[in-house]
Design an enzyme around this catalytic site. Structure first.
Site, PDB file in Angstrom:
ATOM      1  N   HIS A 128      70.128 -18.018 -54.205  1.00 45.25           N
ATOM      2  CA  HIS A 128      69.944 -19.431 -54.537  1.00 45.25           C
ATOM      3  C   HIS A 128      68.445 -19.637 -54.706  1.00 45.25           C
ATOM      4  CE1 HIS A 128      70.313 -23.820 -52.833  1.00 45.25           C
ATOM      5  NE2 HIS A 128      69.924 -23.796 -54.084  1.00 45.25           N
ATOM      6  N   MET A 177      65.476 -21.583 -55.133  1.00 48.30           N
ATOM      7  CA  MET A 177      64.872 -22.917 -55.018  1.00 48.30           C
ATOM      8  C   MET A 177      63.394 -22.751 -55.343  1.00 48.30           C
ATOM      9  SD  MET A 177      66.934 -24.007 -51.593  1.00 48.30           S
ATOM     10  CE  MET A 177      67.365 -22.308 -51.248  1.00 48.30           C
ATOM     11  N   MET A 180      74.624 -29.154 -53.982  1.00 50.62           N
ATOM     12  CA  MET A 180      73.881 -29.246 -52.722  1.00 50.62           C
ATOM     13  C   MET A 180      74.358 -30.460 -51.926  1.00 50.62           C
ATOM     14  SD  MET A 180      71.769 -26.741 -52.415  1.00 50.62           S
ATOM     15  CE  MET A 180      71.075 -27.337 -50.864  1.00 50.62           C
ATOM     16  N   GLY A 234      65.740 -26.987 -48.721  1.00 48.70           N
ATOM     17  CA  GLY A 234      64.466 -26.705 -48.056  1.00 48.70           C
ATOM     18  C   GLY A 234      64.609 -26.117 -46.668  1.00 48.70           C
ATOM     19  N   GLY A 239      67.496 -25.013 -43.268  1.00 46.87           N
ATOM     20  CA  GLY A 239      68.828 -24.878 -42.708  1.00 46.87           C
ATOM     21  C   GLY A 239      69.040 -25.924 -41.620  1.00 46.87           C
ATOM     22  N   ASP A 276      76.786 -26.194 -50.567  1.00 46.18           N
ATOM     23  CA  ASP A 276      75.736 -25.628 -49.721  1.00 46.18           C
ATOM     24  C   ASP A 276      74.999 -26.728 -48.971  1.00 46.18           C
ATOM     25  OD1 ASP A 276      73.756 -24.067 -48.635  1.00 46.18           O
ATOM     26  OD2 ASP A 276      72.790 -23.575 -50.531  1.00 46.18           O
ATOM     27  N   GLY A 277      75.028 -26.640 -47.642  1.00 45.58           N
ATOM     28  CA  GLY A 277      74.261 -27.562 -46.817  1.00 45.58           C
ATOM     29  C   GLY A 277      75.132 -28.327 -45.845  1.00 45.58           C
ATOM     30  N   GLY A 278      74.951 -28.053 -44.562  1.00 41.98           N
ATOM     31  CA  GLY A 278      75.684 -28.805 -43.542  1.00 41.98           C
ATOM     32  C   GLY A 278      77.172 -28.499 -43.477  1.00 41.98           C
ATOM     33  N   GLY A 321      75.145 -21.662 -43.055  1.00 34.37           N
ATOM     34  CA  GLY A 321      73.992 -21.021 -42.425  1.00 34.37           C
ATOM     35  C   GLY A 321      74.060 -21.165 -40.926  1.00 34.37           C
ATOM     36  N   SER A 322      73.659 -22.329 -40.425  1.00 33.86           N
ATOM     37  CA  SER A 322      73.593 -22.530 -38.972  1.00 33.86           C
ATOM     38  C   SER A 322      74.973 -22.557 -38.322  1.00 33.86           C
ATOM     39  CB  SER A 322      72.829 -23.819 -38.651  1.00 33.86           C
ATOM     40  OG  SER A 322      73.363 -24.909 -39.375  1.00 33.86           O
TER      41      SER A 322
HETATM   42  C1  DX5 Z   1      69.170 -25.326 -47.896  1.00 32.31           C
HETATM   43  C2  DX5 Z   1      69.815 -23.995 -48.217  1.00 32.31           C
HETATM   44  C3  DX5 Z   1      71.124 -23.775 -47.538  1.00 32.31           C
HETATM   45  C4  DX5 Z   1      71.058 -23.913 -46.066  1.00 32.31           C
HETATM   46  C5  DX5 Z   1      72.375 -23.685 -45.411  1.00 32.31           C
HETATM   47  O1  DX5 Z   1      67.995 -25.446 -48.591  1.00 32.31           O
HETATM   48  O2  DX5 Z   1      70.037 -23.867 -49.599  1.00 32.31           O
HETATM   49  O3  DX5 Z   1      71.709 -22.557 -47.941  1.00 32.31           O
HETATM   50  O4  DX5 Z   1      70.091 -23.109 -45.489  1.00 32.31           O
HETATM   51  O5  DX5 Z   1      72.183 -23.890 -44.051  1.00 32.31           O
HETATM   52  P1  DX5 Z   1      73.121 -24.847 -43.183  1.00 32.31           P
HETATM   53  O6  DX5 Z   1      74.521 -24.332 -43.370  1.00 32.31           O
HETATM   54  O7  DX5 Z   1      72.585 -24.691 -41.818  1.00 32.31           O
HETATM   55  O8  DX5 Z   1      72.959 -26.241 -43.746  1.00 32.31           O
HETATM   56 ZN    ZN Z   2      71.392 -22.124 -50.322  1.00 33.33          ZN
END
Ligand code: DX5
Ligand code: ZN
Length: 220
Positions: A66, A68, A137, A142, A144, A176-178, A198-199
């Site tokens: 990904h 960014m 998104m 930016g 996790g 992706d995200g949360g 991620g987390s």
């Molecule tokens: C955010 C990233 C995500 C993020 C995912 O900028 O693109 O991939 O790290 O992490 P969680 O699942 O903890 O939101």
């Molecule tokens: Zn990502």
């Protein structure tokens, strides 16, 4: 529910990266998600092709990067050479999106486009015939560990409808995200085919195996 889980290594223990990836692979995840940040498009700086190559050595799973980053065209060849299978670029930084997507595909990788939370779904309608994945998104990119933006669910539904109505059901819809135990079910019901976590996978509360099991259980 049949959905692919792609752990982001952003919150993994980078000093034990190979082990962290092996743990996810053993737990039955589907892809490994690499969050590449340049300190310009997003405030944070993370990993580049060097680490992508180490990840490639650590797993046989598909790897999606990904990006960014601004001017992603400059880095396509390096990530493809590192062994990344799919490269996703942000529409917000690609004035010649079709050219960028063609360059990714010509490199031999699959191509995805990502939308920030405030970017309109309409901005990707014209590129759908040329891509393998749309990334919605559900946090501002930016970092996790951010909170899922609830309004993302209607956007996921809109993209799902656009894909299915347009005859592009084969295009993956990644979110992706949360994404975590409280949100994963809604995200998948809204139409996601791949979720990044991620987390929710790499944290101090439980092992990677237990966290992946909990995510799958939330979908049953
Ligand atoms: C955010 C990233 C995500 C993020 C995912 O900028 O693109 O991939 O790290 O992490 P969680 O699942 O903890 O939101
Ligand atoms: Zn990502």
């Amino acid at each position: 529910m049949n959905v692919k889980i792609a752990p982001s290594i952003l919150t993994a223990d980078i000093g034990r990266l190979a082990e962290e990836i092996a743990a996810a692979e053993t737990a039955g995840v589907d892809w490994i998600h690499l969050d590449v940040m340049d300190g310009h498009f997003v405030p944070n700086i993370t990993i580049g092709p060097l680490v992508a190559s180490a990840v490639r050595s650590a797993t046989r799973l598909p790897i999606d990067a990904h990006l960014m980053i601004e001017a992603p065209d400059r880095h396509i060849a390096a990530f493809q050479a590192a062994g990344v299978d799919l490269l996703t670029v942000h529409v917000e930084v690609c004035p010649h999106l079709h050219r960028t997507i063609e360059a990714i595909r010509e490199s031999g990788a699959k191509a995805g486009v990502a939308l920030n939370p405030a970017t309109s779904v309409e901005s990707i309608r014209g590129i759908l015939p040329y891509i393998d994945l749309v990334l919605v998104m559900s946090v501002n990119p930016g970092f996790g560990g951010q909170k899922f933006i609830g309004g993302s669910l209607s956007k996921i539904r809109q993209v799902r409808e656009m894909l299915d109505d347009g005859g592009f059901s084969d295009v993956e819809l990644q979110v992706d995200g949360g994404v975590a135990v409280p949100t994963i079910r809604d995200v998948v019901e809204a139409g996601a085919s791949v979720v990044v976590a991620g987390s929710a996978v790499y944290n101090k509360n439980a092992s990677v195996a237990e966290n992946v099991r909990l995510l799958r259980k939330a979908l049953t």
